[in-house]
Write an enzyme that holds these catalytic residues in place. Structure first.
Site, mmCIF file in Angstrom:
data_model
loop_
_atom_site.group_PDB
_atom_site.id
_atom_site.type_symbol
_atom_site.label_atom_id
_atom_site.label_comp_id
_atom_site.label_asym_id
_atom_site.label_seq_id
_atom_site.Cartn_x
_atom_site.Cartn_y
_atom_site.Cartn_z
ATOM 1 N N GLU A 100 0.889 -1.394 -0.063
ATOM 2 C CA GLU A 100 0.127 -0.107 -0.077
ATOM 3 C C GLU A 100 0.909 1.150 -0.087
ATOM 4 O O GLU A 100 0.503 2.303 0.454
ATOM 5 C CB GLU A 100 -1.250 -0.046 1.168
ATOM 6 N N GLY A 101 2.073 1.210 -0.737
ATOM 7 C CA GLY A 101 2.922 2.193 -0.660
ATOM 8 C C GLY A 101 3.949 2.167 0.327
ATOM 9 O O GLY A 101 3.486 2.269 1.486
#
Length: 597
Positions: A439-440
């Site tokens: 998620e980053g």
């Protein structure tokens, strides 16, 4: 494996005493979320997590997901647990009543998600991704798409995914190769391969709805040419599902942790897809889902840290090793329990301080979600959105970094037994290790915080939060017990602004300064943020203790943990500040070819 017990006392302390959820719910018109209703929901949620999800956590890790000829089978008990989850109405707890949801506040849904992930992180991935897909469709889908997909996603008959990453690109989505070709009937033929797709294929629902990033034939280059498409596994019909779409699972990944979560390679071979939102505006649509996922990912640090702490504190009270340095504490036994030793206390208190501080941060952030979605005041909604924009990267990165530290410490408390699979502590470390990555990555979150959110807003988003701290410190400056901690928080709050200005000036001369300082700046920000929430908890705990409001031992524990945080953890800000100020020269002066072997 640690036996999970939902921390209902700590949850009630935050929602009732610190953040006053009942008053907030009333002000936002959430009339169904009465204190009695909320208490009943939390108690039932705790039972489900403790009795259904926790017992299949280790077995799921041992059995893993199985892939054969495109079909994924989840571990024993997972499908049945999901059926119970759906039957209990948990999937639609905070969903829009228009599409079959119960319409309860998002913050309440987040608390249930915390308990679910603490009990069984792998299992939690399946409904977690679905909630993200629901949020994107609700925000950007047409009414026809909402009626077709949201109703079935809400009731749990269908589940959802987000399909971004490709073999050659992760964060740099502007170079994706997946293509969407317009068709005569208004649909699109989607072709390409996506990887690392959580819950991309499984046996727990009758249909899986993929949200897929792709490019149209005439799309502009880079991220400005990305569109978002709904691609169902089976074509929807009026009463369920019809023919299979041209989407398949090519394989699943064999991972370090969260092994019972199916991480899939998904192949789209001219699959029928439907544009959601505007053409070439897909990244904006996907950010709705990604921001939801980033808060959820941050929660994983808290959840796994909590599970690890529960196992470690039980073990520390039972395990006998050596005598206390100040003399025997259990003279009737061969040795003292290891909890008498200062270094074990250090580990346990570090875990406790991170977990409870992160929980406060998460619940405050969830409260802002409620305000952003429900408030009648445009000013309140804007303030909440700004706080969310600022806090989301801190939640994702700081909570996962500190959660990983907590799970490592939990394993350390067990000594050699922590390294053995049967005790379950090493699984929590493995499960947690992915959280700082997906998620980053936390490096990307740090760039987002310093580069986009802080410097990009000319400090506006930072000031929105530091003003809250400033007002709090002014109000509590003369606190009879906590004045010294309040003064330290006030000093760091001022320093935060000064450091930001210094980094901004350096970045104007050399953009590399942002990248060089970003992660240390985020961690520095995270420690100050938790200090603020620890003092908010301590002020409430001290007032309640002095008023003799029953649970005096609990309140004293809060005060002692706050003291530990300020003396043992908050000083880490100084190291992060110095590193952030050190500049990029020491990172960039060595030529790239000197890193070769």
């Amino acid at each position: 494996m640690p036996e999970y017990k939902a921390p209902l006392r700590d949850i009630s302390f935050l929602i009732d005493e610190v953040f006053d959820y009942p008053a907030s719910y009333a002000a936002l018109g959430a009339s169904d979320a009465t204190p009695d209703m909320v208490a009943a929901i939390l108690e039932e949620g705790a039972k489900f997590c403790e009795q259904v999800l926790s017992p299949i956590n280790r077995s799921g890790d041992e059995e893993e997901c199985q892939w054969r000829d495109g079909v994924v089978t989840t571990p024993t008990g997972f499908k049945e647990a999901f059926a119970q989850y759906v039957e209990g109405g948990w999937n639609g707890l905070a969903a829009d009543p228009t599409y079959g949801g119960q319409g309860l506040p998002h913050s309440l849904g987040l608390i249930i998600s915390e308990m679910v992930a603490s009990a069984n992180q792998s299992w939690a991935m399946y409904p977690g991704l679905t909630h993200g897909a629901m949020s994107a469709i609700h925000a950007h889908g047409s009414e026809e798409q909402k009626q077709t997909y949201l109703t079935r996603l809400t009731e749990g008959r269908w589940t959802g995914t987000m399909c971004l990453t490709e073999p050659h690109c992760g964060t740099d989505l502007g170079i994706i190769k997946t293509r969407a070709v317009p068709q005569a009937d208004g649909s699109y033929a989607i072709s390409g391969t996506k990887i690392f797709i959580s819950a991309g294929e499984h046996d727990m629902s009758e249909n899986i709805i993929h949200l897929v990033l792709a490019k149209l034939p005439d799309a502009p280059a880079g991220t400005k040419g990305i569109s978002l498409f709904i691609v169902p596994k089976f074509h929807p019909t009026a009463d369920g599902v019809g023919e299979r779409n041209a989407v398949s699972c090519g394989s699943i990944e064999h991972k370090m942790g969260i092994k019972a979560s199916a991480t899939c390679v998904m192949n789209f071979d001219g699959a029928t897809g439907y544009l959601i939102g505007e053409a070439n505006k897909g990244l904006n649509c996907m950010f709705t889902m990604m921001n939801h996922a980033r808060l959820g990912t941050g929660m994983q640090g808290l959840c796994l840290g909590e599970a690890s702490y529960q196992g470690a504190v039980r073990y520390a009270n039972d395990r006998l090793q050596m005598r206390a340095l100040t003399g025997p504490k259990a003279p009737d036994k061969a040795a003292d329990p290891i909890i008498v030793h200062p270094d074990v206390r250090r580990m346990l208190l570090t875990m406790k301080a991170f977990n409870e501080g992160n929980r406060a941060l998460a619940y405050f952030t969830a409260q802002q979600l409620d305000i952003a979605h429900r408030s009648d005041s445009a000013e309140q909604r804007e303030e909440a959105e700004n706080l969310l924009a600022f806090l989301t990267p801190i939640c994702k990165a700081f909570m996962t970094e500190s959660g990983l530290e907590a799970t490592n410490l939990g394993m350390q408390v067990f000594g050699g037994h922590g390294y053995i699979r049967e005790w379950g502590m090493e699984q929590l470390v493995r499960d947690c290790r992915i959280a700082p990555i997906y998620e980053g990555t936390n490096g990307i979150q740090a760039l987002d915080l310093l580069g986009r959110k802080v410097l990009g807003s000319q400090g506006k988003l930072l000031r929105g939060f530091t003003k809250l701290i400033h007002k709090f410190c002014q109000a509590q400056a003369e606190h009879p017990r906590l004045a010294a901690q309040v003064a330290e928080l006030a000093r760091l709050n001022q320093q935060w602004g000064e450091l930001t200005q210094k980094l901004g000036m350096a970045a104007m001369k050399n953009p590399d300064e942002v990248g060089a300082a970003a992660l240390d700046y985020l961690m520095y920000s995270g420690y100050i943020t938790l200090a603020y929430f620890w003092l908010r908890m301590a002020v409430v705990a001290d007032a309640s203790r002095q008023a003799g409001e029953g649970d005096s031992a609990y309140y004293q524990t809060k005060l002692a943990t706050c003291d530990f945080y300020f003396k043992r953890l908050l000083p880490r800000t100084e190291a992060h500040r110095l590193a952030a100020e050190a500049g990029s020269d020491c990172l960039m002066q060595l030529p790239a070819e000197h890193f070769s072997l």
